[in-house]
Design an enzyme around this catalytic site. Structure first.
Site, PDB file in Angstrom:
ATOM      1  N   ARG A 169      61.468 -35.525  81.153  1.00  0.00           N
ATOM      2  CA  ARG A 169      61.589 -37.066  81.048  1.00  0.00           C
ATOM      3  C   ARG A 169      60.628 -37.677  82.121  1.00  0.00           C
ATOM      4  O   ARG A 169      59.877 -38.516  82.013  1.00  0.00           O
ATOM      5  CB  ARG A 169      63.019 -37.643  80.672  1.00  0.00           C
ATOM      6  CG  ARG A 169      63.104 -38.802  80.191  1.00  0.00           C
ATOM      7  CD  ARG A 169      64.616 -39.213  79.877  1.00  0.00           C
ATOM      8  NE  ARG A 169      64.778 -40.483  79.809  1.00  0.00           N
ATOM      9  CZ  ARG A 169      65.004 -41.159  80.963  1.00  0.00           C
ATOM     10  NH1 ARG A 169      65.079 -40.453  82.302  1.00  0.00           N
ATOM     11  NH2 ARG A 169      65.300 -42.344  81.133  1.00  0.00           N
ATOM     12  N   ASP A 177      68.788 -53.653  70.766  1.00  0.00           N
ATOM     13  CA  ASP A 177      70.307 -53.114  70.722  1.00  0.00           C
ATOM     14  C   ASP A 177      71.180 -54.013  70.549  1.00  0.00           C
ATOM     15  O   ASP A 177      72.242 -53.950  69.706  1.00  0.00           O
ATOM     16  CB  ASP A 177      70.556 -52.331  72.041  1.00  0.00           C
ATOM     17  CG  ASP A 177      69.471 -51.604  72.723  1.00  0.00           C
ATOM     18  OD1 ASP A 177      69.539 -50.377  72.631  1.00  0.00           O
ATOM     19  OD2 ASP A 177      68.517 -52.107  73.100  1.00  0.00           O
ATOM     20  N   ARG A 227      71.147 -55.228  66.905  1.00  0.00           N
ATOM     21  CA  ARG A 227      71.822 -54.023  65.989  1.00  0.00           C
ATOM     22  C   ARG A 227      73.328 -54.243  66.158  1.00  0.00           C
ATOM     23  O   ARG A 227      73.746 -54.105  65.044  1.00  0.00           O
ATOM     24  CB  ARG A 227      71.487 -52.723  66.573  1.00  0.00           C
ATOM     25  CG  ARG A 227      69.921 -52.295  66.267  1.00  0.00           C
ATOM     26  CD  ARG A 227      69.494 -51.116  66.860  1.00  0.00           C
ATOM     27  NE  ARG A 227      67.995 -50.648  66.383  1.00  0.00           N
ATOM     28  CZ  ARG A 227      67.315 -49.856  67.257  1.00  0.00           C
ATOM     29  NH1 ARG A 227      67.621 -49.368  68.201  1.00  0.00           N
ATOM     30  NH2 ARG A 227      65.911 -49.714  66.673  1.00  0.00           N
ATOM     31  N   HIS A 264      68.447 -49.436  78.554  1.00  0.00           N
ATOM     32  CA  HIS A 264      67.916 -49.447  77.221  1.00  0.00           C
ATOM     33  C   HIS A 264      67.777 -47.801  77.149  1.00  0.00           C
ATOM     34  O   HIS A 264      66.857 -47.140  77.363  1.00  0.00           O
ATOM     35  CB  HIS A 264      66.718 -50.026  76.918  1.00  0.00           C
ATOM     36  CG  HIS A 264      65.870 -49.566  75.671  1.00  0.00           C
ATOM     37  ND1 HIS A 264      66.644 -50.029  74.281  1.00  0.00           N
ATOM     38  CD2 HIS A 264      64.909 -48.903  75.165  1.00  0.00           C
ATOM     39  CE1 HIS A 264      66.062 -49.564  73.265  1.00  0.00           C
ATOM     40  NE2 HIS A 264      65.063 -48.924  73.723  1.00  0.00           N
TER      41      HIS A 264
HETATM   42  P1  NAD Z   1      51.560 -45.421  70.088  1.00  0.00           P
HETATM   43  O1  NAD Z   1      51.255 -44.070  70.401  1.00  0.00           O
HETATM   44  O2  NAD Z   1      51.535 -45.791  68.565  1.00  0.00           O
HETATM   45  O3  NAD Z   1      50.566 -46.561  70.659  1.00  0.00           O
HETATM   46  C1  NAD Z   1      50.404 -46.607  72.031  1.00  0.00           C
HETATM   47  C2  NAD Z   1      49.142 -47.339  72.501  1.00  0.00           C
HETATM   48  O4  NAD Z   1      48.828 -47.187  73.936  1.00  0.00           O
HETATM   49  C3  NAD Z   1      48.029 -46.512  71.653  1.00  0.00           C
HETATM   50  O5  NAD Z   1      47.146 -47.365  70.838  1.00  0.00           O
HETATM   51  C4  NAD Z   1      47.064 -46.001  72.831  1.00  0.00           C
HETATM   52  O6  NAD Z   1      45.755 -45.662  72.777  1.00  0.00           O
HETATM   53  C5  NAD Z   1      47.388 -46.858  73.839  1.00  0.00           C
HETATM   54  N1  NAD Z   1      47.135 -46.292  75.143  1.00  0.00           N
HETATM   55  C6  NAD Z   1      47.475 -45.331  75.916  1.00  0.00           C
HETATM   56  N2  NAD Z   1      47.084 -45.180  77.122  1.00  0.00           N
HETATM   57  C7  NAD Z   1      46.486 -46.469  77.667  1.00  0.00           C
HETATM   58  C8  NAD Z   1      45.882 -47.072  78.651  1.00  0.00           C
HETATM   59  N3  NAD Z   1      45.841 -46.323  79.759  1.00  0.00           N
HETATM   60  N4  NAD Z   1      45.329 -48.189  78.629  1.00  0.00           N
HETATM   61  C9  NAD Z   1      45.646 -49.003  77.527  1.00  0.00           C
HETATM   62  N5  NAD Z   1      46.176 -48.495  76.268  1.00  0.00           N
HETATM   63  C10 NAD Z   1      46.640 -47.170  76.455  1.00  0.00           C
HETATM   64  O7  NAD Z   1      53.001 -45.752  70.438  1.00  0.00           O
HETATM   65  P2  NAD Z   1      54.207 -46.860  70.015  1.00  0.00           P
HETATM   66  O8  NAD Z   1      54.976 -46.211  68.799  1.00  0.00           O
HETATM   67  O9  NAD Z   1      53.397 -48.064  69.663  1.00  0.00           O
HETATM   68  O10 NAD Z   1      55.107 -46.916  71.151  1.00  0.00           O
HETATM   69  C11 NAD Z   1      54.648 -47.695  72.450  1.00  0.00           C
HETATM   70  C12 NAD Z   1      55.726 -47.598  73.277  1.00  0.00           C
HETATM   71  O11 NAD Z   1      56.630 -48.506  73.066  1.00  0.00           O
HETATM   72  C13 NAD Z   1      56.245 -46.411  73.736  1.00  0.00           C
HETATM   73  O12 NAD Z   1      56.614 -46.033  75.064  1.00  0.00           O
HETATM   74  C14 NAD Z   1      57.599 -46.288  72.919  1.00  0.00           C
HETATM   75  O13 NAD Z   1      58.635 -45.578  73.562  1.00  0.00           O
HETATM   76  C15 NAD Z   1      58.112 -47.872  73.161  1.00  0.00           C
HETATM   77  N6  NAD Z   1      59.025 -48.459  72.474  1.00  0.00           N
HETATM   78  C16 NAD Z   1      59.651 -49.365  73.005  1.00  0.00           C
HETATM   79  C17 NAD Z   1      60.782 -49.675  72.446  1.00  0.00           C
HETATM   80  C18 NAD Z   1      61.866 -50.882  72.982  1.00  0.00           C
HETATM   81  O14 NAD Z   1      62.922 -50.988  72.504  1.00  0.00           O
HETATM   82  N7  NAD Z   1      61.689 -51.119  74.107  1.00  0.00           N
HETATM   83  C19 NAD Z   1      61.258 -49.466  70.754  1.00  0.00           C
HETATM   84  C20 NAD Z   1      60.243 -48.483  70.209  1.00  0.00           C
HETATM   85  C21 NAD Z   1      59.120 -48.127  71.124  1.00  0.00           C
END
Ligand code: NAD
Length: 315
Positions: free
Chosen positions: A91, A151, A154, A178
């Protein structure tokens, strides 16, 4: 903040970013939306796809794939960019890689002259929000994360279902990290103005504490279950981000459990954690101090310690 043209710059056009963008379009939340991604072709494709839906949306939003220079006059820069965990990666290693992704984003955003509000969704969201604050040098009120907003939604849904009450009349929060150490301060949970802990069960006895514990567990493990079933979660978080965005652009003074910097509230400092906060055009206007029980205060302190330790582990 510009009033005539509500502009959002979205960095990261993956599943989360585009679920958010799609809900912005459907609810006509802003006038201009810039999509930025390291994969420019993807951002361009996403802009085309959304633009082709414009005619059916009742919105005349300007949507285009852009560059960091386009953030200069944005009201909000929303960050959903991130890298996924590799097999065998810890992690902490993931955190280090995401910290480096954020270095490549925050610096050009601030160089653009951006002077609005940062909203972060990338996980681990409390740490990534703190990194955004640290790299941007912004006033902490102008940097917030999605925290425990989803959360909390939910939780309200599950409590509403259990008590057969409209979730809008359920006032209860999930607070802290979170993640695994998040918790529900039950002493502060209300149905309308009635404390949940004072409700009677069907047998005339007090409320079923085991059921409340089950609900807490269900909230905490919801993301794992969705990921197991469909690999990732995105619609719910996209809509939670939309809700926070509307609170900012509409100067609503709404209470949402965003990830906000604690500056002495709940006896905590130097940490971003999910807490109920008043959100308006200035971002986090103020953190709401709940009257936590001693045990709940300890739970929050433990959660904040986990967040502080993770943050310090990066450097
Ligand atoms: P994803 O892989 O579909 O999308 C990530 C995007 O980031 C991609 O399009 C990638 O090209 C882009 N990226 C990567 N490096 C980059 C950079 N240096 N500059 C610009 N863009 C860049 O992932 P996702 O499913 O959309 O999830 C995105 C994030 O959201 C993850 O960290 C995930 O854990 C988080 N998330 C958070 C919550 C929450 O409650 N906060 C819930 C779900 C997901």
């Amino acid at each position: 903040m510009r009033k005539d043209n509500r502009k959002i710059a979205l960095v990261g056009t993956g599943m989360v970013g585009m679920s958010y963008a799609y809900s912005l379009l459907n609810q006509s939340v802003c006038d201009e939306l810039v999509l930025i991604d390291i994969d420019k072709k993807k951002a361009e494709g996403e802009a085309m796809d959304l633009n082709h839906g414009l005619a059916f949306s009742g919105s005349n939003m300007k949507i285009y794939a852009g560059e960091y220079e386009d953030c200069g006059d944005a009201d909000i820069v929303v960050i959903c960019a991130g890298v996924a965990q590799k097999e065998g990666e810890t992690r902490l290693d993931l955190l280090k890689r995401n910290a480096s992704v954020f270095r490549s984003i925050i610096q050009p955003v601030t160089t653009s002259g951006f002077n609005g509000i940062f909203l972060v969704a990338t996980n681990p969201v409390d740490i990534m929000t703190r990194i955004t604050w640290q790299l941007s040098g912004f006033n902490p009120g102008r940097v917030l994360g999605t925290g425990t907003t989803l959360d909390t939604a939910r939780l309200r849904y599950l409590l509403g279902d259990y008590f057969r009450i409209d979730p809008r009349n359920v006032h209860a929060y999930v607070i802290g990290e979170h993640g695994d150490s998040e918790f529900v301060p039950w002493s502060q949970a209300m149905l309308a103005t009635k404390p949940v802990l004072e409700l009677k069960g069907g047998d005339g006895q007090g409320v079923n504490k085991e059921k409340l514990q089950e609900i807490t567990e269900e909230v905490r493990t919801a993301a794992y279950k969705i990921i197991e079933a469909k690999k990732s979660t995105y619609y719910g978080i996209g809509m939670a981000m939309n809700r926070i965005t509307r609170a900012i652009l509409g100067d609503e003074n709404s209470v949402l459990t965003v990830s906000a910097m604690l500056r002495g509230e709940y006896g905590q400092r130097d940490v971003f954690a999910g807490v109920p906060a008043i959100i308006n055009k200035n971002g986090v206007s103020r953190v709401l101090p709940l009257s936590l029980s001693k045990e709940e205060e300890k739970q929050l302190a433990d959660s904040c310690k986990i967040l502080r330790d993770s943050y310090e582990g990066i450097f």
